[in-house]
Each structure stands twice: as structure tokens, then as C-alpha cells.
Design a protein around this motif. Structure first.
Motif: not given
Length: 428
Positions: A276-292, A405-412
């Protein structure tokens, strides 16, 4: 009369018994011969496949030849080519031109990867053409300054990740890695090795994600041969059925076997927190967003401390690259709008082109992977709420309004639920 018949019957019985013994001997001789024949054939096929797939000595010879000629250099070159303290052992290769081995370097145990050119096949009696070496280590050219090399790296990274605000910091990290002997300078041979490594997407993405501990660390390199730390347990369940048996084992039995070998539930919860932390970090990360684009359990492993590691970064793609790829893709149906294993968009029927917006975000796919993993063996007091949150997470759509907003709420919410269960245990 009866007395005369007895010897004849005995002779017939004896003859029948001997004939039966002879038949059994012939039968077992035939079966032994057949077993030897089939076994020899299997060994030959396996040996042929091994020699085709596993060419570590060629990798080492090619790399060390360039090192000794002063073309390339790197942190592992001297150990690999001069001191013989860098070893490649068990072959894990599945492609002839992508060599993968377990390895050791001093106190480090790791995975060694080396990229060879395409394998050329020749018919018997055919003369091979003279070997033409791909110009892998010709960039940068002689006379290139460090500042020019920094600029080259910056533009290369920008082409991969898009125009991100923190690319200068990433370039500094890359130049630090390029200084293999840690003398404060990047020599031309070191720059050539680094440039060759940056052409391998999984190396660049590994460097991006390793600062947060999501991927195995890069331990050393020489040319485009490099070693990353070994992840001792994988996939998520800690056990994988040997590949020759995979097609023979039913899916239901395979899932049961997975659960047999899975860690205890608190440890599974800690590993899941890492995903879940990996998903959080790549959603809007330091170097942009990534898809897995492949969140199957086989892509992940974990350490002895039950910390998650993404073991195959080839599944990760920058969102900007994904959108460019989809925009250029023509389609008739939604089924044609697929990138990698499971990054999908929908087809715009009017324009006959794929839309850019992914149908399912990383979080929805991660929750799908974690559903069976976490619900099996979950504490009874937690199970109902955990199941509700996982299914709500799996229903998340990429094109939904207010996705952030939904992403952050569900993840948290999901992370908080798991943390409450393991924060007081030694596995936390």
C-alpha cells in the motif's frame, strides 16, 4: 496311465514358468532401455536449453574485455575481472540475451543481471557472419565534460519521466552512483557504463524507487552488468510451485498450497502495508506518477524483516509514457487498449483511438491482489470490516470524479485498519 501323464504336465508347467520368466525379463529390459532413452533425451533437452539460456561466462568475458581495454569501468569491475571476488552462480535466466544469476560479492548476496546481444542461430555447416558488436559503450564520446554528461542524463531522464520538478535531484543521485570508485569524479569509462545502465528501464526505475525501500538496492555494476540485493522470500506467499509443475496443478490446489506456505497473518499485514505504501508513493511521487501494470503476487517478495520489495520493475511505467502509448494506439474495441499485463483504457469508437485514462488505478489492482492474501486467516473481529474496505477499494475506477480524494481516503482507511492490528506486535 495317470503316472505317464504326470511328467508331461510337469514339463508343460515348467516350460510355461520359464517362458513367463523370459517374458518378464524382456519386458523389464525393454522398459529399462526405454527409461534410459527417454531420460537421455530429457537430459539432452535440458542441457541444450541450459547452454542456450545460461551464458554467464560469455557475459563476464565480454564485460572484462572492455574493462581491460579501458572502455568501461564501474564499482564491481575490479572485483569481477581482476580479483575474482565477484561470482555468478545459479542460473535463473529465461531469455538468452537477458542473463540472470544468483551471485556473491564479498559479504553481499545478490542477483546479477547482464544483457547480451541477440542470439543468432545457424544451421549445421553454415558459416557465421563476422560478429558485429552493437555500439552499447560508445556514449558519451571522448572529450565529453562532466557538465555535458549531466545534461545528457537530465534530458534522458526527462524523456522517460516527463517534465518533473525534481529531476535535478535524481540526476545528482545517478551521478553519485556513476562515481564507482568514490573519488569525487566521474571518469569517461564510468560514464559509459552508467549511460548503458540508464538505457535499461528497470535500472532507472529501480533507482527511483529504492530510496523509499520499495525495490532491491543496486549493489554494484560493471558496464551493463549489475548486481542488486537478493530478496530472500518470494512471491508474496513465500513459495512458488516449480515452473514445470505449474501447468499440472489446478488453480484451486495452487491457492491452497500458497496459503500453507504464507507467513502468519500479522506478518502478511506488515507486507501488505508495504504494498500500500508503494502504491501511495507512485501515485503522485517525487518524480511523477507511475502505473504498475502487473500487480500479480509473483512480482513481489519480502525480506527477513517482512518488508515488501518489488522484484520486477519492468511492470512499472511512467504515467506520461503510458498516456503517450495509448494516444498513439488505434482500436476497434476496448480489448485492444491494453498496456503490459493489465493497464487498460477504453476505446473511443468515434475516433478509433484508445483513451489515455486508465480504467483501474494501482490501488484497485493492489486490493485485488491482497484480497485472498489478507482475508485468509484474518482475525474474526476484523474480517468483516477488512472485507468491506477491500471490496470498496477494488471498485475504485480510474475515470471516477474526485479520484485523488477517493484514492487517499480508501488508502488511508485501509492502512489505519491494518496498523491498529499490528502496531502492538513484534512484527510492526
Amino acid at each position: 496311465m495317470a503316472k505317464g501323464l504326470f511328467p508331461l504336465a510337469w514339463v508343460k508347467k515348467s516350460f510355461y514358468f520359464q517362458a513367463r520368466i523370459y517374458f518378464v525379463r524382456v519386458k523389464y529390459l525393454f522398459l529399462t532401455w526405454l527409461t534410459v532413452l527417454v531420460g537421455s533425451w530429457v537430459l539432452y533437452v535440458q542441457y541444450s536449453a541450459y547452454t542456450e539460456l545460461c551464458r554467464g561466462h560469455q557475459c563476464k568475458n565480454a564485460i572484462c574485455d572492455k574493462y581491460r581495454r579501458g572502455i568501461i569501468d564501474g564499482s564491481a569491475c575490479s572485483s569481477l575481472c581482476d580479483k575474482d571476488t565477484f561470482y555468478m552462480s545459479r542460473c535463473l535466466s529465461t531469455l538468452p540475451n537477458n542473463q540472470v544469476y544468483t551471485g556473491s560479492w564479498g559479504d553481499h548476496e545478490g542477483i546479477v543481471r547482464c544483457h547480451l546481444g541477440e542470439v543468432t542461430h545457424y544451421e549445421m555447416g553454415e558459416e557465421p557472419e563476422p560478429h558485429r558488436e552493437a555500439p552499447v559503450f560508445e556514449t558519451p564520446t571522448k572529450g565529453t565534460s562532466v557538465e555535458k554528461f549531466r545534461e545528457m542524463v537530465f534530458h534522458h531522464v526527462k524523456s522517460k519521466l516527463g517534465d518533473q520538478a525534481n529531476l535535478g535531484g535524481l540526476v545528482s543521485v545517478i551521478l553519485s552512483v556513476a562515481d564507482g570508485n568514490k573519488d569525487g569524479k566521474v571518469s569517461l569509462p564510468e560514464a559509459r557504463s552508467t549511460w548503458a545502465l540508464l538505457q535499461i528501464d528497470e535500472v532507472l526505475l529501480g533507482l527511483l524507487l529504492q530510496e523509499r525501500g520499495h525495490t532491491p538496492r543496486l549493489l554494484g555494476y560493471c558496464g551493463d552488468l549489475y548486481m542488486t540485493e537478493r530478496v530472500p522470500h518470494g512471491p508474496l506467499y513465500g513459495f512458488s510451485i516449480p515452473w514445470p509443475l505449474v501447468s499440472w496443478v489446478p488453480g484451486g490446489l495452487r491457492r491452497t498450497v500458497d496459503q500453507w506456505f504464507a507467513p502468519s497473518w500479522p506478518r502478511k499485514a506488515k507486507i501488505s502495508m508495504g504494498l500500500l505504501e508503494l502504491v501511495e508513493d507512485v501515485f503522485h511521487g517525487t518524480y511523477g506518477s507511475f502505473l504498475i501494470c502487473d500487480l500479480a503476487a509473483a512480482r513481489f517478495g519480502y525480506t527477513d524483516g517482512h518488508e515488501l520489495r518489488l522484484t520486477d520493475t519492468r511492470a512499472v511505467v511512467p504515467e506520461s509514457q503510458f498516456r503517450r502509448g495509448m494516444r498513439a494506439l488505434r482500436c476497434e474495441t476496448d480489448a485492444e487498449c491494453v498496456y503490459g499485463a493489465d493497464c487498460r483504457t477504453s476505446c473511443n469508437a468515434a475516433e478509433k483511438r484508445c483513451r489515455e485514462e486508465p480504467v483501474r488505478p494501482n490501488l484497485a489492482k493492489a486490493c485485488g491482489t491482497l484480497k485472498d492474501y489478507l482475508l485468509h486467516g484474518a482475525p474474526s473481529a476484523l474480517r468483516e470490516e477488512l472485507e468491506r474496505q477491500l471490496y470498496a477499494c477494488m471498485a475504485l475506477k480510474g475515470d471516477a470524479g474526485q479520484l485523488n480524494m477517493e484514492h487517499s481516503l480508501l488508502l488511508n482507511n485501509l492502512k489505519a485498519l491494518l496498523w491498529r492490528q499490528i502496531s502492538h506486535t513484534k512484527d510492526s
